[in-house]
Write a protein that holds these residues in place. Structure first.
Motif, PDB file in Angstrom:
ATOM      1  N   ARG A 278       4.954  59.232 -24.984  1.00 33.12           N
ATOM      2  CA  ARG A 278       6.166  58.965 -25.925  1.00 33.12           C
ATOM      3  C   ARG A 278       7.269  59.985 -25.635  1.00 33.12           C
ATOM      4  NH1 ARG A 278       2.579  63.069 -27.526  1.00 33.12           N
ATOM      5  NH2 ARG A 278       3.444  63.922 -29.580  1.00 33.12           N
ATOM      6  N   GLU A 279       8.538  59.433 -25.452  1.00 34.95           N
ATOM      7  CA  GLU A 279       9.464  60.567 -25.708  1.00 34.95           C
ATOM      8  C   GLU A 279       9.624  61.106 -27.179  1.00 34.95           C
ATOM      9  OE1 GLU A 279      13.264  58.877 -22.961  1.00 34.95           O
ATOM     10  OE2 GLU A 279      13.059  57.795 -24.652  1.00 34.95           O
ATOM     11  N   TYR A 280       9.994  62.270 -26.904  1.00 30.99           N
ATOM     12  CA  TYR A 280      10.206  62.959 -28.147  1.00 30.99           C
ATOM     13  C   TYR A 280      11.401  62.389 -29.063  1.00 30.99           C
ATOM     14  CZ  TYR A 280       9.938  67.359 -31.447  1.00 30.99           C
ATOM     15  OH  TYR A 280       9.570  68.015 -32.182  1.00 30.99           O
TER      16      TYR A 280
ATOM     17  N   GLY B   3       7.140  58.671 -17.512  1.00 34.23           N
ATOM     18  CA  GLY B   3       7.939  57.639 -17.996  1.00 34.23           C
ATOM     19  C   GLY B   3       8.278  56.491 -17.073  1.00 34.23           C
TER      20      GLY B   3
ATOM     21  N   CYS C  32       9.560  54.712 -25.628  1.00 37.43           N
ATOM     22  CA  CYS C  32      10.943  55.334 -25.541  1.00 37.43           C
ATOM     23  C   CYS C  32      11.687  54.870 -26.626  1.00 37.43           C
ATOM     24  CB  CYS C  32      11.452  54.967 -24.140  1.00 37.43           C
ATOM     25  SG  CYS C  32      11.498  53.400 -23.959  1.00 37.43           S
TER      26      CYS C  32
ATOM     27  N   TYR D  55       4.105  53.513 -22.769  1.00 37.61           N
ATOM     28  CA  TYR D  55       5.150  54.531 -22.946  1.00 37.61           C
ATOM     29  C   TYR D  55       6.029  53.942 -23.900  1.00 37.61           C
ATOM     30  CZ  TYR D  55       8.730  57.742 -21.337  1.00 37.61           C
ATOM     31  OH  TYR D  55       9.681  58.559 -21.550  1.00 37.61           O
TER      32      TYR D  55
ATOM     33  N   ASN E  19      15.720  66.350 -25.762  1.00 43.00           N
ATOM     34  CA  ASN E  19      15.627  66.109 -24.406  1.00 43.00           C
ATOM     35  C   ASN E  19      15.273  67.501 -23.765  1.00 43.00           C
ATOM     36  OD1 ASN E  19      16.933  63.843 -24.575  1.00 43.00           O
ATOM     37  ND2 ASN E  19      19.098  64.402 -24.301  1.00 43.00           N
TER      38      ASN E  19
ATOM     39  N   ASP F 299      11.459  67.096 -23.851  1.00 43.58           N
ATOM     40  CA  ASP F 299      10.931  66.034 -22.923  1.00 43.58           C
ATOM     41  C   ASP F 299      11.010  66.599 -21.531  1.00 43.58           C
ATOM     42  OD1 ASP F 299      10.507  63.901 -24.657  1.00 43.58           O
ATOM     43  OD2 ASP F 299      12.325  62.863 -24.470  1.00 43.58           O
TER      44      ASP F 299
ATOM     45  N   ARG G 101      17.173  58.180 -31.466  1.00 44.34           N
ATOM     46  CA  ARG G 101      16.436  59.250 -31.285  1.00 44.34           C
ATOM     47  C   ARG G 101      17.107  60.482 -31.973  1.00 44.34           C
ATOM     48  NH1 ARG G 101      16.052  61.058 -26.080  1.00 44.34           N
ATOM     49  NH2 ARG G 101      14.520  62.392 -26.382  1.00 44.34           N
TER      50      ARG G 101
ATOM     51  N   SER H 161      10.898  59.303 -30.482  1.00 49.55           N
ATOM     52  CA  SER H 161      10.916  57.817 -30.396  1.00 49.55           C
ATOM     53  C   SER H 161       9.907  57.222 -31.438  1.00 49.55           C
ATOM     54  CB  SER H 161      10.353  57.436 -28.937  1.00 49.55           C
ATOM     55  OG  SER H 161       9.078  57.908 -29.053  1.00 49.55           O
TER      56      SER H 161
END
Length: 202
Positions: free
Chosen positions: A11-13, A170, A128, A126, A151, A154, A134, A15
């Motif tokens: 996962r994106e930070y 990703g 996002c 994944y 970011n 990430d 975010r 998300s």
């Protein structure tokens, strides 16, 4: 859902991936493993006394590490931080494989999708989200962190993932499904994962 099923979440930070994983674990009645993977690997390496934040920092500092960054020396480990970084990844991978064989579970991060890439009944997702979503979560949920802060985290995750997998973090071709949590609730996202796996296994 098969008893051999394992779900790997990347996962994106910002998300909401961790919260989504918690919802998913509750929905399925499964164990969720995240920091436990790091802790178990640290115990195996004999550095279990190290705090999680120091372990996480070490884990994220992929080679080449700066010579000044030698946290394991503080604990009497007389090895290069470079080789220890690799050993940490290898040991975490061993832990992930063992957990996957023990029972159905959800594995959060730690390149689990790559480690279990050849294991049957393993599904990777994944998580996002768009920048606006975010940024809002960064402000409200992550103690006022900015989108730039998120970011930056990430970049570390992506660098670590790429270093040990030779894959682009990703990239949708490496996951069963990518979900944008900015377009649905976390509860709905968890439902999508369950529905996807049940549909594939039907």
């Amino acid at each position: 859902m098969k008893e051999s099923t394992v779900i790997a979440i990347s996962r994106e930070y910002g998300s909401g991936g961790r919260e989504l994983s918690q919802i998913l674990a509750k929905k399925l009645g499964w164990r969720l493993y995240d920091r436990q993977i790091v802790s178990q690997a640290a115990e195996k390496l004999g550095v279990g006394d190290m705090g999680f934040e120091k372990l996480k920092k070490f884990e994220e500092e992929v080679p080449p590490l700066p010579l000044s960054f030698t946290p394991f020396y503080l604990f009497g480990v007389k090895e290069s931080p470079h080789s220890l970084n690799d050993k940490m990844f290898e040991t975490e991978s061993e832990v992930i494989r063992r957990l996957a064989e023990d029972a159905p579970c959800i594995l959060l991060g730690r390149c689990a999708d790559y480690v279990l890439r050849d294991r049957p009944d393993t599904y990777s997702f994944y998580i996002c989200a768009d920048d606006a979503f975010r940024a809002k979560r960064g402000k409200e949920t992550y103690e006022g962190r900015t989108l730039s802060d998120l970011n930056a985290e990430d970049l570390k995750r992506g660098g670590y993932y790429s270093h040990y997998t030779n894959r682009k973090w990703g990239d949708p071709k490496y996951y069963n499904l990518s979900i944008n949590t900015g377009t649905c609730s976390l509860e709905q996202a968890a439902g999508l994962i369950v529905h996807y796996i049940e549909s594939v296994q039907a």
